[in-house]
Each structure stands twice: as C-alpha cells, then as structure tokens.
Design an enzyme around this catalytic site. Structure first.
Site, PDB file in Angstrom:
ATOM      1  N   ARG A   1      -6.532 -63.657  30.759  1.00  0.00           N
ATOM      2  CA  ARG A   1      -6.319 -62.266  31.203  1.00  0.00           C
ATOM      3  C   ARG A   1      -6.338 -61.315  30.026  1.00  0.00           C
ATOM      4  NH1 ARG A   1      -0.803 -63.451  33.855  1.00  0.00           N
ATOM      5  NH2 ARG A   1      -1.071 -62.080  35.615  1.00  0.00           N
TER       6      ARG A   1
ATOM      7  N   LYS B   1      -6.095 -63.902  39.538  1.00  0.00           N
ATOM      8  CA  LYS B   1      -7.082 -63.396  38.587  1.00  0.00           C
ATOM      9  C   LYS B   1      -8.055 -62.430  39.268  1.00  0.00           C
ATOM     10  CE  LYS B   1      -9.802 -62.889  35.184  1.00  0.00           C
ATOM     11  NZ  LYS B   1      -9.447 -62.325  33.903  1.00  0.00           N
TER      12      LYS B   1
ATOM     13  N   CYS C   1     -16.462 -58.941  33.558  1.00  0.00           N
ATOM     14  CA  CYS C   1     -15.323 -59.297  34.406  1.00  0.00           C
ATOM     15  C   CYS C   1     -15.199 -58.372  35.602  1.00  0.00           C
ATOM     16  CB  CYS C   1     -14.056 -59.220  33.575  1.00  0.00           C
ATOM     17  SG  CYS C   1     -14.230 -60.107  32.020  1.00  0.00           S
TER      18      CYS C   1
HETATM   19  N1  SAJ Z   1     -13.381 -48.313  32.805  1.00  0.00           N
HETATM   20  C1  SAJ Z   1     -13.498 -47.069  33.390  1.00  0.00           C
HETATM   21  N2  SAJ Z   1     -12.374 -46.333  33.585  1.00  0.00           N
HETATM   22  C2  SAJ Z   1     -11.137 -46.797  33.205  1.00  0.00           C
HETATM   23  C3  SAJ Z   1     -11.030 -48.077  32.638  1.00  0.00           C
HETATM   24  C4  SAJ Z   1     -12.167 -48.814  32.452  1.00  0.00           C
HETATM   25  O1  SAJ Z   1     -14.605 -46.618  33.747  1.00  0.00           O
HETATM   26  O2  SAJ Z   1     -10.179 -46.057  33.398  1.00  0.00           O
HETATM   27  C5  SAJ Z   1     -14.575 -49.142  32.589  1.00  0.00           C
HETATM   28  C6  SAJ Z   1     -14.797 -49.533  31.129  1.00  0.00           C
HETATM   29  O3  SAJ Z   1     -15.463 -48.535  30.415  1.00  0.00           O
HETATM   30  C7  SAJ Z   1     -15.622 -50.791  31.311  1.00  0.00           C
HETATM   31  C8  SAJ Z   1     -15.046 -51.407  32.580  1.00  0.00           C
HETATM   32  O4  SAJ Z   1     -14.375 -50.382  33.248  1.00  0.00           O
HETATM   33  O5  SAJ Z   1     -16.979 -50.483  31.536  1.00  0.00           O
HETATM   34  C9  SAJ Z   1     -14.089 -52.564  32.359  1.00  0.00           C
HETATM   35  O6  SAJ Z   1     -13.237 -52.315  31.243  1.00  0.00           O
HETATM   36  P1  SAJ Z   1     -11.701 -52.706  31.238  1.00  0.00           P
HETATM   37  O7  SAJ Z   1     -11.128 -52.289  29.943  1.00  0.00           O
HETATM   38  O8  SAJ Z   1     -11.048 -52.196  32.458  1.00  0.00           O
HETATM   39  O9  SAJ Z   1     -11.674 -54.271  31.422  1.00  0.00           O
HETATM   40  P2  SAJ Z   1     -12.376 -55.516  30.687  1.00  0.00           P
HETATM   41  O10 SAJ Z   1     -13.538 -55.928  31.555  1.00  0.00           O
HETATM   42  O11 SAJ Z   1     -12.638 -55.292  29.266  1.00  0.00           O
HETATM   43  O12 SAJ Z   1     -11.186 -56.589  30.804  1.00  0.00           O
HETATM   44  C10 SAJ Z   1     -10.662 -56.880  32.082  1.00  0.00           C
HETATM   45  C11 SAJ Z   1      -9.127 -56.879  31.986  1.00  0.00           C
HETATM   46  N3  SAJ Z   1      -8.571 -56.895  33.332  1.00  0.00           N
HETATM   47  C12 SAJ Z   1      -7.697 -55.967  33.754  1.00  0.00           C
HETATM   48  O13 SAJ Z   1      -7.331 -55.038  33.069  1.00  0.00           O
HETATM   49  C13 SAJ Z   1      -7.168 -56.142  35.140  1.00  0.00           C
HETATM   50  C14 SAJ Z   1      -8.646 -58.062  31.181  1.00  0.00           C
HETATM   51  O14 SAJ Z   1      -7.227 -58.155  31.220  1.00  0.00           O
HETATM   52  C15 SAJ Z   1      -9.256 -59.346  31.724  1.00  0.00           C
HETATM   53  O15 SAJ Z   1      -8.858 -60.482  30.972  1.00  0.00           O
HETATM   54  C16 SAJ Z   1     -10.760 -59.229  31.635  1.00  0.00           C
HETATM   55  O16 SAJ Z   1     -11.153 -58.144  32.475  1.00  0.00           O
HETATM   56  C17 SAJ Z   1     -11.388 -60.519  32.110  1.00  0.00           C
HETATM   57  O17 SAJ Z   1     -11.838 -61.290  31.262  1.00  0.00           O
HETATM   58  O18 SAJ Z   1     -11.360 -60.803  33.322  1.00  0.00           O
END
Ligand code: SAJ
Length: 434
Positions: free
Chosen positions: A163, A215, A269
């Site tokens: 996570r 997850k 993810c």
């Molecule tokens: N994003 C937005 N608006 C936001 C937040 C993110 O547009 O307010 C976009 C980001 O730019 C990106 C995408 O969403 O393109 C995903 O980014 P993220 O920072 O939300 O997440 P990841 O994919 O880097 O990591 C997520 C995390 N999950 C959660 O926060 C619930 C991480 O804890 C997980 O371990 C990871 O997925 C995974 O490996 O599953």
C-alpha cells in the site's frame, strides 16, 4: 514462525524495495526477476527505477551480501510474489454495452509456477501483487498444490497487499499498517511473523479474500474521489467558478476532503485496480465503471480547453511540461500526460515534451526535449501537465525572455496566476471558469 531466508519474485517498484528492506533487517534474501537485463543492472550495483532513498538501501543490502539477485528462485523459508498485474490491451469484456478491461494474470501464474519445485513443508508463500478478488484461493493455491503439498496444512499461504505510495515507498513500507490475509488463521499468523521483521505500523490479520478486497477498495475509492473532483472542474468551467477556490472552501467543512482535479488518473494502480472489481462483477459496479470513464475522458477535456485558449492547434507548437503520471516521480506508466500529448498531436500540434525525471524517455511518437529551454524556446504555448516541485518553482519573469510563448496553461494548479500575468503571459488554469 522463524524466517532466515526468503525469495522475492519480481524486482520492480514494490519487489525491489521490499527485498532490500528485508535484507537490511537481518534476513537473507534472493531477489528474482525473469528480466535478465534487470539482474545484470543490479549485479553491476546500478538501479533500474527511480525511488528516493532506494539506491542507499539497495547498496547496503548488496554490500552486506544479505541480498543476492538471480533469474531463478531457490529453496527458502518464504516466497513473496510481487509481479505486475496489468490488464490486457487487446481484449476486453462486455456487459450491457459497457466495455471493461480484463486482468492479465500471466505474471502471477508463472511466478507461482516457478515456486513449485522449491516449495517445502512449513514454507510460507505471500502474494503481494494487486489482484482480482479470490485470486489467492482460486488461482495461486491450486497451482502451488501441484507440488503435492496441501495448502493450509503443509504450507502457509497469504495475501498481503502493498500500500506504499511511489515517491515515499521506503518510509511507508516500514510505517504503514500492514494487512495480512491468510488462507487459514495459521497462515495469517505466519505472514504476521514475516512482516514483523521490519514493519513498525500495526499488522492486522484477516482472511485472504478480505485482504484482496481491502486493497481494491482503497484504490477504487481514490479513483471515484478523483473522478468527482474532475467532474467538479467541468461544472466550475460551465458556471464561471474557479474550482480550486471552491474546493478549498468546501474542504473547510470538517467532514469533506475533495481531491484535486487534473489531466486524468495514471500510474499502475488507481487507473487499473477498479477494473478488477468491474471484471469480477460487472452487474454490481456501475459507479466504479463510470468513475473510470470520467477519469479516462479527462485528457479530452484538457484538449478542448487548450483548443479554446490557443485556437486551431494545426502546426501550433506546444511545450508540454511533465510526462510522469504524478508529481516528483519518473514513472510514465498509464500517464494521462502521454494521452494529452497524443491528442494534441492528432489535432495537428507540434509538441515538445520536457520531463526532468526522464528526459531520455523513448516513447513512440513523442518528441522529448533535452532541456527545459529547448522545449519552450519556439513554443506558442506552455502546458503544465504534472505538478513537479521544480515546475512550481519556475519564475515566469525569467522564462518570458527564453520563450516565444505568451500563453501559459496550467492543468494542476501549480502556478500562481498573478505572477504569470504580471510577467506578461496570458494565464489559463483548468477548471478555473472565472
Ligand atoms: N491524482 C489526481 N488528483 C488527486 C490525487 C491523485 O488527479 O487529488 C492522480 C495522480 O496525478 C496520478 C493518479 O491520480 O495520476 C494516482 O496517484 P496517487 O498518488 O493517488 O496514487 P498512486 O497510484 O501513486 O498510489 C496509489 C496509493 N493508493 C492510495 O492512495 C489509496 C498507494 O497507497 C498504493 O500503494 C498504490 O496506489 C498501489 O500500488 O496500489
């Protein structure tokens, strides 16, 4: 249960930090990857991914001799599977006219098969890869039982989701709470003992399918929440409201926390995992499906707004700042910025991309600049697609003399409108309708 030696299958963004961390906490670790180029790179003391702090931990693990790398698993007390679970690009499912993506479980299947010859009584196997519900019970267990050993009685089996947030993996690996889902309570207890090697957060035992669902629920919730933020950005434009101001005011409510709109959702993810639910139960997931649609459409919304700002895109030169899927990482997987670039090009624009975390990225049809200056020099407009710290720190006063562009378009609320306007740019922000 006492562990001395483990095998980690898959040395990517999760497997490599995990293997290195176990090795720096007293276990002997064999890191396994089928990609021989990765094994060679690691043996040469180099690293194939960018993650803050990983180089130092990896170096320590390799130098101590507690981490070795190999293209084959070997006998160990525990086996961890941390391989990718993408979706198929060339095939999809369909329900009521809605097309949905299908999980490609081939890497999990072959990593599990590779364990069979080395599996011994009393071993623990843990699946960490994000997987559709019931994968541990329905896919992994039967494969391992081909060894002749019985799951639950001869060996332990768990699902324990990673996570960790890319960019903060090493800290979160240790500090985050860890859910360990066992195929039996004894399996969960064995999994707890393994992670207790380094996890300082709470370790919570449950069953394997609950852990899989936890997850998927986490990442799906984030996807749906980003989708509503993106939808708000479209509404704000329609009503002449600045969505960023409106969100910051709404978030003053004690029980509201609206996320940030942007050019879409990327990474390996959040834009993938919700599909695992849709595939498993298309009749029960209209909201999850719709959120995916909204987020996937967001690059098209960006395109329409750039068109409005710049006019016809034919032969226009656009300098794109940022290609990574999110701020301050070098990961370009499923990046919405890439999709925006392709859409601009389809409309005739000539796009030059500056991505400071991966200037040498080699993506088909994408023209990378070697420096910021090169990207912006001849541009008609600057388009900020990723909120990297170093982009936020740019001074428009300095830039104005090094670019032909007089339009600055910010899709991520990274720049201060007033500063850019004062410097002489026409400034547009996505979702700011006033
Ligand atoms: N994003 C937005 N608006 C936001 C937040 C993110 O547009 O307010 C976009 C980001 O730019 C990106 C995408 O969403 O393109 C995903 O980014 P993220 O920072 O939300 O997440 P990841 O994919 O880097 O990591 C997520 C995390 N999950 C959660 O926060 C619930 C991480 O804890 C997980 O371990 C990871 O997925 C995974 O490996 O599953």
């Amino acid at each position: 249960m006492n562990f001395q030696k483990i095998c980690v299958l898959g040395l990517g963004y999760i497997g490599l930090p995990t293997a290195s961390t176990f090795a720096t906490h007293g276990l002997r670790v064999v890191g396994v990857d089928i990609n021989t180029a990765i094994i060679e790179t690691l043996r040469g003391g180099k690293i194939h991914i960018h993650e803050p702090g990983l180089g130092t931990v990896l170096q320590a693990a390799l130098e101590s001799g507690d981490l070795t790398v190999s293209s084959e698993p070997e006998e160990a007390d525990a086996f961890l599977i941390a391989v990718p679970t993408p979706f198929y690009l060339d095939t999809h499912g369909e329900y009521n006219g809605r097309q949905y993506k299908l999980a490609d479980m081939r890497a999990v299947t072959s990593a599990t098969e590779a364990i069979i010859p080395h599996l011994r009584k009393g071993n623990l196997v843990v699946l960490e890869s994000t997987s559709p519900p019931r994968t541990t019970i329905d896919l992994v267990a039967p494969i391992l039982e081909r060894s002749g050993l019985k799951v639950g009685s001869d060996f332990f089996l768990c699902y324990s989701p990673e996570r960790v947030l890319p960019g903060q993996i090493l800290r979160e690996l240790i500090e985050n709470p860890r859910v360990v889902g066992g195929i039996t309570p004894e399996s969960a207890a064995a999994g707890r003992d393994l992670y207790a090697t380094f996890v300082k957060g709470e370790i919570i035992e449950t069953d394997a399918t609950t852990a899989e669902m936890v997850k998927l629920m986490e990442n799906t919730t984030r996807d749906v929440n980003i989708a509503i933020a993106n939808e708000f950005s479209r509404l704000a434009e329609k009503f002449g409201v600045d969505v960023w101001e409106a969100i910051s005011l709404a978030n003053r409510h004690p029980r509201i926390n609206i996320l940030n709109p942007g050019p879409g959702v990327g990474g390996h993810c959040i834009s993938v995992d919700p599909w695992f639910f849709v595939e498993a139960a298309p009749d029960l997931t209209p909201l999850i499906y719709q959120a995916r649609q909204v987020n996937d459409e967001q690059p098209h919304f960006v395109l329409s707004k750039v068109r409005q700002a710049v006019g016809s895109l034919n032969e226009k030169k656009i300098a794109v700042l940022g290609l990574a899927y999110k701020p301050d990482v070098d990961d370009l997987r499923e990046s919405p910025a890439t999709e925006v670039v392709h859409l601009l090009q389809k409309d005739g624009a000539r796009v030059k991309v500056w991505e400071p975390f991966k200037p040498e990225a080699d993506l088909p049809g994408i023209d990378m600049a070697c420096t910021l200056e090169e990207a912006i020099l001849e541009a008609d407009a600057l388009l900020l697609l990723v909120n990297h710290t170093e982009f936020r720190a740019l001074h428009p006063d300095d830039l104005i003399s090094t670019t032909k562009a007089r339009i600055a378009f910010d899709t991520v609320n990274g720049w201060d409108a007033e500063k850019w306007q004062k410097a002489g740019f026409q400034f547009i922000r996505l979702g700011a309708g006033k």
